[in-house]
Design a protein around this motif. Structure first.
Motif, PDB file in Angstrom:
ATOM      1  N   UNK A  60       0.828  -1.204   0.000  1.00 61.00           N
ATOM      2  CA  UNK A  60       0.000   0.000   0.000  1.00 61.00           C
ATOM      3  C   UNK A  60       0.861   1.252   0.000  1.00 61.00           C
ATOM      4  N   UNK A  61       1.909   1.247   0.801  1.00 60.92           N
ATOM      5  CA  UNK A  61       2.764   2.424   0.907  1.00 60.92           C
ATOM      6  C   UNK A  61       3.554   2.659  -0.381  1.00 60.92           C
ATOM      7  N   UNK A  62       3.971   1.581  -1.022  1.00 60.05           N
ATOM      8  CA  UNK A  62       4.623   1.734  -2.317  1.00 60.05           C
ATOM      9  C   UNK A  62       3.647   2.274  -3.349  1.00 60.05           C
ATOM     10  N   UNK A  63       2.433   1.719  -3.367  1.00 56.83           N
ATOM     11  CA  UNK A  63       1.424   2.170  -4.330  1.00 56.83           C
ATOM     12  C   UNK A  63       1.135   3.656  -4.170  1.00 56.83           C
ATOM     13  N   UNK A  64       1.058   4.121  -2.930  1.00 64.95           N
ATOM     14  CA  UNK A  64       0.769   5.522  -2.690  1.00 64.95           C
ATOM     15  C   UNK A  64       1.838   6.462  -3.195  1.00 64.95           C
ATOM     16  N   UNK A  65       3.062   5.961  -3.350  1.00 65.19           N
ATOM     17  CA  UNK A  65       4.172   6.778  -3.841  1.00 65.19           C
ATOM     18  C   UNK A  65       4.398   6.655  -5.339  1.00 65.19           C
ATOM     19  N   UNK A  66       3.902   5.605  -5.979  1.00 59.30           N
ATOM     20  CA  UNK A  66       4.158   5.399  -7.408  1.00 59.30           C
ATOM     21  C   UNK A  66       3.740   6.577  -8.293  1.00 59.30           C
ATOM     22  N   UNK A  67       2.613   7.243  -8.024  1.00 63.82           N
ATOM     23  CA  UNK A  67       2.240   8.363  -8.889  1.00 63.82           C
ATOM     24  C   UNK A  67       3.227   9.521  -8.874  1.00 63.82           C
ATOM     25  N   UNK A  68       4.167   9.518  -7.939  1.00 60.26           N
ATOM     26  CA  UNK A  68       5.180  10.581  -7.899  1.00 60.26           C
ATOM     27  C   UNK A  68       6.028  10.600  -9.159  1.00 60.26           C
ATOM     28  N   UNK A  69       6.113   9.467  -9.854  1.00 54.71           N
ATOM     29  CA  UNK A  69       6.875   9.446 -11.110  1.00 54.71           C
ATOM     30  C   UNK A  69       6.265  10.379 -12.146  1.00 54.71           C
ATOM     31  N   UNK A  70       4.962  10.607 -12.054  1.00 48.48           N
ATOM     32  CA  UNK A  70       4.295  11.460 -13.043  1.00 48.48           C
ATOM     33  C   UNK A  70       3.892  12.824 -12.486  1.00 48.48           C
ATOM     34  N   UNK A  71       3.495  12.894 -11.204  1.00 46.31           N
ATOM     35  CA  UNK A  71       3.091  14.204 -10.674  1.00 46.31           C
ATOM     36  C   UNK A  71       4.220  14.934  -9.952  1.00 46.31           C
ATOM     37  N   UNK A  72       5.351  14.237  -9.713  1.00 50.87           N
ATOM     38  CA  UNK A  72       6.566  14.829  -9.139  1.00 50.87           C
ATOM     39  C   UNK A  72       6.374  15.363  -7.719  1.00 50.87           C
ATOM     40  N   UNK A  73       5.385  14.822  -7.013  1.00 47.37           N
ATOM     41  CA  UNK A  73       5.094  15.271  -5.657  1.00 47.37           C
ATOM     42  C   UNK A  73       5.473  14.203  -4.649  1.00 47.37           C
ATOM     43  N   UNK A  74       6.077  14.624  -3.537  1.00 48.38           N
ATOM     44  CA  UNK A  74       6.370  13.726  -2.414  1.00 48.38           C
ATOM     45  C   UNK A  74       5.291  13.971  -1.373  1.00 48.38           C
ATOM     46  N   UNK A  75       4.465  12.955  -1.140  1.00 45.65           N
ATOM     47  CA  UNK A  75       3.375  13.170  -0.186  1.00 45.65           C
ATOM     48  C   UNK A  75       3.937  13.312   1.236  1.00 45.65           C
ATOM     49  N   UNK A  76       3.234  14.026   2.101  1.00 49.32           N
ATOM     50  CA  UNK A  76       3.799  14.322   3.419  1.00 49.32           C
ATOM     51  C   UNK A  76       3.515  13.271   4.478  1.00 49.32           C
ATOM     52  N   UNK A  77       4.293  13.346   5.539  1.00 49.20           N
ATOM     53  CA  UNK A  77       3.988  12.694   6.806  1.00 49.20           C
ATOM     54  C   UNK A  77       3.109  13.673   7.575  1.00 49.20           C
ATOM     55  N   UNK A  78       1.945  13.237   8.033  1.00 46.27           N
ATOM     56  CA  UNK A  78       1.071  14.152   8.761  1.00 46.27           C
ATOM     57  C   UNK A  78       1.164  13.888  10.267  1.00 46.27           C
ATOM     58  N   UNK A  79       0.491  14.709  11.031  1.00 39.84           N
ATOM     59  CA  UNK A  79       0.454  14.605  12.497  1.00 39.84           C
ATOM     60  C   UNK A  79       1.833  14.751  13.130  1.00 39.84           C
ATOM     61  N   UNK A  80       2.734  15.371  12.434  1.00 39.16           N
ATOM     62  CA  UNK A  80       4.092  15.557  12.956  1.00 39.16           C
ATOM     63  C   UNK A  80       4.221  17.000  13.434  1.00 39.16           C
ATOM     64  N   UNK A  81       3.869  17.205  14.710  1.00 39.65           N
ATOM     65  CA  UNK A  81       3.856  18.542  15.300  1.00 39.65           C
ATOM     66  C   UNK A  81       5.124  18.849  16.090  1.00 39.65           C
ATOM     67  N   UNK A  82       5.638  17.827  16.773  1.00 36.42           N
ATOM     68  CA  UNK A  82       6.825  17.999  17.613  1.00 36.42           C
ATOM     69  C   UNK A  82       7.797  16.865  17.307  1.00 36.42           C
ATOM     70  N   UNK A  83       8.720  17.105  16.408  1.00 39.22           N
ATOM     71  CA  UNK A  83       9.646  16.067  15.967  1.00 39.22           C
ATOM     72  C   UNK A  83      10.488  15.552  17.125  1.00 39.22           C
TER      73      UNK A  83
END
Length: 416
Positions: free
Chosen positions: A348-371
């Protein structure tokens, strides 16, 4: 068998999935880019309400309600994803032999849900086993989800499930690549399935380990890398890829998502549940070597990070050790959006990143308020997407209990 067979290029030409909040890749990608969490709650037998990732999809699109009732939730998810993948790939078996099609499905566990339900059922009848279902055995054998797919699609080639804890999705993908290169199959359906939200025992076990996430807002419960994270959000889901040899894909003018160029698996050989960064580092390095790539060649790393303190920290140590001097490498995490889908997580995680080859976007990590300072990573994408000039290579990490590690590298497919 010729040497050429072992060097065949293997490509992904179809993706079928269901994840918390989405039932196809287009929806999934949109949610990832928008940072829309798929986490809600579940009211568990004996345990009450907890954050969880639940899937909604058209369960009777590819088989009847009666067949779903006889089978399993994992089988239902698998059948939906496999059919969706074939439709996406444009395969109707006019160019492929059903007897030469393999089905390889990764599982973290299987049979727990059915067993718990049956024990509860007979408890209503003073534990009289006369009320135990005769469907129990075919429902609980490990090859069940793969077998349900093969029956539904009338595929008479090999089918089996691969138990590799939370690295199982990647492991199934690797198996498909290897079987295609060996010439054992002509077409491979590979992926992973998780039905674990149906099991109170899995939730109870994580709670006993102090590793079950809790939060007043379910959508904010999955918080990898965050200082205030408190555990895993358990999710169901599934993803199946269609894999083909490049020459066959080109011959039928198939659209290609990417080419699998490297992979590796290894073992910590240390502990039942605690991860070990140095072995994860070695796994990533082995995958890079197989792909013939240097660390700086990787554009996106999808981190496995589940939201447990030691797990996140150990992986971050490993990533820093390999990618310490890679300013063009970006890192994200998908579990922050969908939770931990166990055997389906890697694919699932690989699939969610595959479209980056065409849209050139890196999707974010969310809920990261205090690293968490121990999770500091260069180019960690947080809360909003990052747009790049191009994306060439994705490395997907997936690690599991008993110290099993996997890394898969997928590249933009270039045909010379």
């Amino acid at each position: 068998m010729s040497e050429h067979t072992f060097t065949q290029r293997i490509v992904i030409t179809g993706v079928g999935l269901t994840a918390p909040g989405s039932s196809n890749l287009t929806e999934f990608r949109a949610n990832l880019l928008a940072g829309i969490s798929g986490i809600s709650t579940i009211d568990l037998r004996y345990m009450g309400v907890h954050p969880a990732g639940l899937c909604q999809f058209e369960e009777t699109r590819y088989r009847k309600k009666r067949e779903n009732k006889r089978g399993t939730r994992a089988g239902c998810i698998g059948v939906y994803c496999a059919n969706e993948a074939l439709v996406d790939a444009g395969i109707d078996f006019s160019t492929y032999d059903r007897a030469a099609t393999g089905v390889y499905i990764g599982l973290t566990e299987h049979g727990t849900v059915e067993t718990e339900n049956e024990v509860y059922n007979i408890s209503q009848y003073d534990y009289n086993v006369d009320y135990w279902t005769h469907h129990h055995n075919p429902r609980t054998v490990l090859n069940n989800p793969a077998g349900e797919i093969s029956m539904n699609l009338q595929l008479t080639g090999p089918h089996y499930s691969i138990g590799a804890a939370c690295a199982a999705g990647n492991a199934a993908l690797i198996q498909g690549v290897q079987m295609l290169r060996l010439g054992e199959v002509e077409l491979a359906l590979c992926g992973g399935v998780s039905e674990c939200v149906g099991s109170f025992g899995i939730f109870a076990s994580f709670q006993a380990q102090g590793a079950l996430a809790a939060h007043s807002e379910p959508a904010r419960a999955s918080r990898p890398f965050d200082r205030d994270r408190n555990g895993i959000v358990i999710s169901e889901g599934g993803c199946v890829f269609v894999l083909e040899r490049l020459d066959r894909a080109l011959a039928r003018n198939a659209a290609i998502y990417g080419e699998i160029t490297g992979y590796a698996m290894n073992s910590d050989a240390r502990d039942f549940v605690l991860p070990y960064g140095p072995r994860q580092q070695q796994c990533m390095e082995a995958a890079l070597k197989k792909a013939g790539r240097m660390p700086a060649d990787i554009t996106i790393i999808n981190a496995h990070a589940t939201g447990t303190k030691q797990g996140d920290v150990e992986e971050c140590k490993a990533i820093r050790a390999v990618f310490s001097d890679c300013p063009a490498t970006w890192i994200n995490n998908t579990k922050s959006v969908i939770g931990h889908a166990m055997g389906a997580a890697g694919v699932l995680e690989l699939a969610g990143n595959l479209p980056a080859f065409t849209d050139h976007l890196v999707h974010p990590t969310i809920n990261l308020d205090n690293l968490d300072p121990d999770c500091t990573l260069p180019n960690l994408v947080t809360n909003t997407p990052v747009e790049l000039e191009r994306v060439d290579t994705i490395l997907n990490n997936s690690f599991g209990m008993l110290g099993i590690n996997s890394a898969v590298i997928v590249e933009r497919c270039v045909v010379c």
